[in-house]
Design a protein around this motif. Structure first.
Motif, short mmCIF file in Angstrom:
data_model
loop_
_atom_site.label_atom_id
_atom_site.label_comp_id
_atom_site.label_asym_id
_atom_site.label_seq_id
_atom_site.Cartn_x
_atom_site.Cartn_y
_atom_site.Cartn_z
N ASN A 90 -0.08 1.77 -8.36
CA ASN A 90 -1.46 1.86 -7.85
C ASN A 90 -1.52 2.72 -6.58
OD1 ASN A 90 -2.69 0.17 -9.86
ND2 ASN A 90 -1.79 -1.60 -8.81
N ALA A 91 -0.73 3.77 -6.57
CA ALA A 91 -0.65 4.63 -5.39
C ALA A 91 -1.91 5.50 -5.25
CB ALA A 91 0.58 5.52 -5.48
N THR A 92 -2.27 5.74 -4.03
CA THR A 92 -3.35 6.67 -3.71
C THR A 92 -2.75 8.06 -3.53
OG1 THR A 92 -4.63 4.95 -2.58
CG2 THR A 92 -5.13 7.24 -2.02
N VAL A 93 -3.16 9.02 -4.37
CA VAL A 93 -2.63 10.38 -4.30
C VAL A 93 -3.78 11.31 -3.94
CG1 VAL A 93 -1.45 12.24 -5.54
CG2 VAL A 93 -0.91 9.84 -6.06
N VAL A 94 -3.63 12.01 -2.82
CA VAL A 94 -4.73 12.85 -2.33
C VAL A 94 -4.27 14.28 -2.14
CG1 VAL A 94 -5.98 10.97 -1.23
CG2 VAL A 94 -4.22 12.18 0.06
N ARG A 114 -0.23 11.56 -10.02
CA ARG A 114 -1.05 10.37 -10.29
C ARG A 114 -0.54 9.60 -11.50
NH1 ARG A 114 -6.01 14.02 -8.62
NH2 ARG A 114 -6.21 13.35 -6.44
N THR A 167 0.63 12.58 -0.62
CA THR A 167 -0.17 13.81 -0.52
C THR A 167 0.52 14.92 -1.30
OG1 THR A 167 0.92 14.75 1.46
CG2 THR A 167 -0.86 13.15 1.82
N PHE A 177 -5.84 10.00 6.97
CA PHE A 177 -5.60 8.56 7.12
C PHE A 177 -5.82 8.19 8.59
CE2 PHE A 177 -2.74 10.14 3.76
CZ PHE A 177 -3.21 9.38 2.69
N PHE A 227 0.86 -1.19 0.00
CA PHE A 227 0.00 0.00 0.00
C PHE A 227 0.89 1.23 0.00
CE2 PHE A 227 -2.36 3.44 2.14
CZ PHE A 227 -3.44 3.53 1.27
N ALA A 280 0.75 5.55 -0.55
CA ALA A 280 -0.06 6.77 -0.65
C ALA A 280 0.86 7.98 -0.71
CB ALA A 280 -1.02 6.89 0.53
#
Length: 250
Positions: A93-97, A86, A75, A107, A71, A73
């Motif tokens: 498959n990184a989560t970029v917020v 992104r 920011t 989080f 996992f 992520a």
């Protein structure tokens, strides 16, 4: 040979999104820290189960890792960088917020065993402590106090060096948040600017060196600096960097 006006126009036209500095090749240079942040980052990421990169920019540095944790992520606060990040991190498959530099991290507590940052604008030590798992680690390379002050002072006149970015302050704030600092290193690194286009692009991209910089507002100082480089060669400044690693007690 390019004229002063040509160089101003060239430096003003280069896009500033992301943290890709390849345009500067042959026009400006910066010595790299001896500890090799990218190598340390790759080593830590290969061992992590869940990792977070704060203020990732366009994700360029994070995208250089050969192996990502299950996992991942990141920011970023500046909207133009979000889509770049992104794209750069899609293969993981990184989560970029989108998160403001001083905002709470979106989080849950104890989510990550590794949090990293390269040149964070601000560090929320309390939030880093919260999202780290027990025995989890935070690793960052930070911009130190007075970084590139030679260029700041040339453009703006002598400016005070604010202690807010000092390594000692980072240690105190990390410890106050409940983290244990296990490594701290700092270096001054030589920079050279070879033409005024490089200076213009750098000041547009790294906006805290001369806050509120525009070519029109600083045209006279840019002209003087251009003349200096034409007569004496590269303008030399020194970037200040420090590496800090802290752990959350187990």
């Amino acid at each position: 040979m390019s004229t002063f006006e040509d160089l101003l126009a060239e430096g003003s036209a280069v896009p500033t999104e992301g943290w890709d500095f390849s345009w500067f090749a042959g026009r400006a240079s910066e010595q790299r820290p001896s500890w090799g942040y990218a190598k340390l980052l790759a080593e830590r990421m290969a061992e992590a189960e869940a990792a977070l990169d704060i203020q990732t920019g366009g994700g360029e540095v994070l995208a250089s890792i050969p192996v990502a944790p299950p996992f991942l992520a990141a920011t970023e606060s500046w909207p133009p960088n979000l889509e770049i990040a992104r794209r750069n991190l899609a293969r993981f498959n990184a989560t970029v917020v989108e998160v403001g530099d001083t905002d709470d991290l979106p989080f849950p507590a104890d989510r990550f065993d590794l949090v990293v940052g390269r040149h964070p604008v601000a560090t929320r030590w309390d939030e880093i402590h919260r999202v780290l798992r027990p025995s989890g680690a935070y690793l960052s390379q930070d911009v130190g106090a007075g970084s590139v002050r030679e260029l700041t002072d040339f453009m703006m006149g002598p400016q005070p060096v604010h202690p807010s970015r000092s390594p000692m302050r980072a240690v105190a704030e990390a410890e106050a948040a409940g983290l244990e600092v296990v490594d701290l290193r700092q270096e001054a690194l030589r920079m050279e600017f070879h033409d005024i286009a490089a200076v213009v692009h750098f000041l547009r991209k790294v906006i805290w060196i001369v806050p509120g910089f525009t070519v029109d507002a600083y045209r006279d100082r840019l002209a003087e600096l251009h003349d200096f480089m034409e007569r004496h060669g590269p303008f030399v400044a020194y970037s200040q960097r420090f590496l800090i690693e802290a752990r959350k007690p187990g």
